[in-house]
Each structure stands twice: as structure tokens, then as C-alpha cells.
Scaffold this motif. Structure first.
Motif, PDB file in Angstrom:
ATOM      1  N   LYS A   9       4.387  47.978 -57.406  1.00 19.65           N
ATOM      2  CA  LYS A   9       5.730  47.384 -57.416  1.00 19.65           C
ATOM      3  C   LYS A   9       5.652  45.989 -58.017  1.00 19.65           C
ATOM      4  N   ASP A  10       6.697  45.629 -58.761  1.00 15.84           N
ATOM      5  CA  ASP A  10       6.827  44.252 -59.220  1.00 15.84           C
ATOM      6  C   ASP A  10       7.203  43.399 -58.022  1.00 15.84           C
ATOM      7  N   SER A  11       6.980  42.102 -58.119  1.00 16.06           N
ATOM      8  CA  SER A  11       7.386  41.226 -57.018  1.00 16.06           C
ATOM      9  C   SER A  11       8.916  41.283 -56.903  1.00 16.06           C
ATOM     10  N   ILE A  13      12.425  39.836 -54.211  1.00 13.13           N
ATOM     11  CA  ILE A  13      12.875  38.909 -53.180  1.00 13.13           C
ATOM     12  C   ILE A  13      13.890  39.603 -52.288  1.00 13.13           C
ATOM     13  N   GLN A  91       9.493  36.605 -50.081  1.00  8.80           N
ATOM     14  CA  GLN A  91       8.881  36.985 -51.351  1.00  8.80           C
ATOM     15  C   GLN A  91       7.876  38.110 -51.105  1.00  8.80           C
ATOM     16  N   PHE A  92       8.122  39.251 -51.706  1.00 12.02           N
ATOM     17  CA  PHE A  92       7.172  40.362 -51.655  1.00 12.02           C
ATOM     18  C   PHE A  92       6.331  40.296 -52.934  1.00 12.02           C
ATOM     19  N   PRO A  93       5.015  40.375 -52.800  1.00 15.50           N
ATOM     20  CA  PRO A  93       4.152  40.205 -53.976  1.00 15.50           C
ATOM     21  C   PRO A  93       4.119  41.423 -54.898  1.00 15.50           C
ATOM     22  N   LYS A  94       3.817  41.166 -56.155  1.00 18.41           N
ATOM     23  CA  LYS A  94       3.533  42.251 -57.096  1.00 18.41           C
ATOM     24  C   LYS A  94       2.231  42.883 -56.643  1.00 18.41           C
ATOM     25  N   TYR A  97       1.599  49.158 -53.047  1.00 20.44           N
ATOM     26  CA  TYR A  97       2.263  49.315 -51.750  1.00 20.44           C
ATOM     27  C   TYR A  97       2.030  50.718 -51.213  1.00 20.44           C
ATOM     28  N   PRO A 155       2.469  46.183 -48.347  1.00 20.58           N
ATOM     29  CA  PRO A 155       1.520  45.776 -49.392  1.00 20.58           C
ATOM     30  C   PRO A 155       0.083  46.037 -48.927  1.00 20.58           C
TER      31      PRO A 155
END
Length: 159
Positions: A9-11, A13, A91-94, A97, A155
Motif C-alpha cells: 500500500k502507498d502511504s 492519511i 499517517q499510515f506508512p507505505k 500490509y 503494517p
């Protein structure tokens, strides 16, 4: 083993309105009651509708995050917008997952089921991945045949 997938997944918000969970992390009944009470409150006071008004899509996020040694829980939506009533920009990181799909009669049931499967079955049994912290979320994606469906996004890193 329960069916799950690993997805890149891309980062992204999530804008959230949150609460601190006070129950011990092993008190699942207490935590689930706090979460259910919180969802009732954000529905009643209109804050969930306010969040939905700035959302990029129809997904509703239930986010778990440790912040300053506190267990925080948020109702949120994916967006770049900001709102005065929001308590956190998450913020969820790239990266990779763990994704577990499921359904339930209610959003609470969906969340509890997916959390139990992900943390109780998949992560303990999966020898090639590990959850190392950071925010994780149950994503309510819609309704189908009278059931709420969605996914749990956690993640992970490869061992």
C-alpha cells in the motif's frame, strides 16, 4: 490457517476523532465495551457525519494506535482535509500490509471478528511476517446482503 493476503500500500492519511482506551490491554470485554460506547457517542454527536463529509471515499476506519504509551482508538476517514473537531492526523506508512477480509452483522462485530482473526490467529501462525507496531485499522467498506463487510489492515515486515 485463516485466509489473508499481503498487499503493498502507498502511504495514506486517516483523519480521526479519538479516545484513550483505559481498560487493560488483556481485558477484551472492557476494550470492546469502550469501543462500542465510543462509536455510539460519535454517531450521536454528529462527529462521524462531519468526518464523512470530508472523506475521499466511503470507507470508515477504526484505528488502533499506541501514542505516548497510551492505547488510542479513533473513528476516521481517508482524507487530506482537516477539521477543528479532529483529534489526530494518522499517517499510515507505505509498505506491506497484512489484510484480513470479513463480514459481520454490525460494524462492531466486523471489527471484533477481524481483530481476533488477525491478532489471534494469522500473526501468531505466520512465520514469515511480523507486526512491529504503528497504527492498524479495521476498514468498514460497505454493506452487502444485510452484512457489513470490510478488512483489517496491519503494517508488517518480512522476517
Amino acid at each position: 490457517m485463516t485466509k489473508y493476503s499481503l498487499e503493498e500500500k502507498d502511504s495514506f492519511i486517516v483523519l480521526g476523532i479519538g479516545t484513550e482506551l483505559k481498560s487493560d490491554y488483556t481485558d477484551y470485554a472492557g476494550i470492546n465495551k469502550e469501543k462500542a460506547d465510543f462509536w455510539e457517542a460519535v454517531k450521536q454527536d454528529g462527529s462521524l457525519d462531519t468526518l464523512k463529509g470530508v472523506a475521499e471515499n466511503d470507507y470508515i476506519f477504526a484505528v488502533n494506535e499506541a501514542v505516548n504509551n497510551k492505547m488510542m482508538y479513533y473513528a476516521g476517514v481517508m482524507t487530506d482535509a482537516s477539521l477543528p473537531e479532529a483529534t489526530r492526523v494518522i499517517q499510515f506508512p507505505k509498505g506491506e500490509y497484512l489484510v484480513v477480509k470479513g463480514e459481520g452483522k454490525t460494524a462492531d462485530e466486523l471489527s471484533n471478528t477481524l481483530t481476533g482473526i488477525a491478532f489471534g490467529q494469522v500473526l501468531p501462525e505466520a512465520q514469515h511476517i511480523a507486526y512491529v507496531g504503528g497504527p492498524n485499522a479495521t476498514v468498514e467498506m460497505g454493506e452487502r446482503n444485510g452484512l457489513v463487510f470490510g478488512e483489517m489492515w496491519i503494517p508488517v515486515v518480512r522476517k
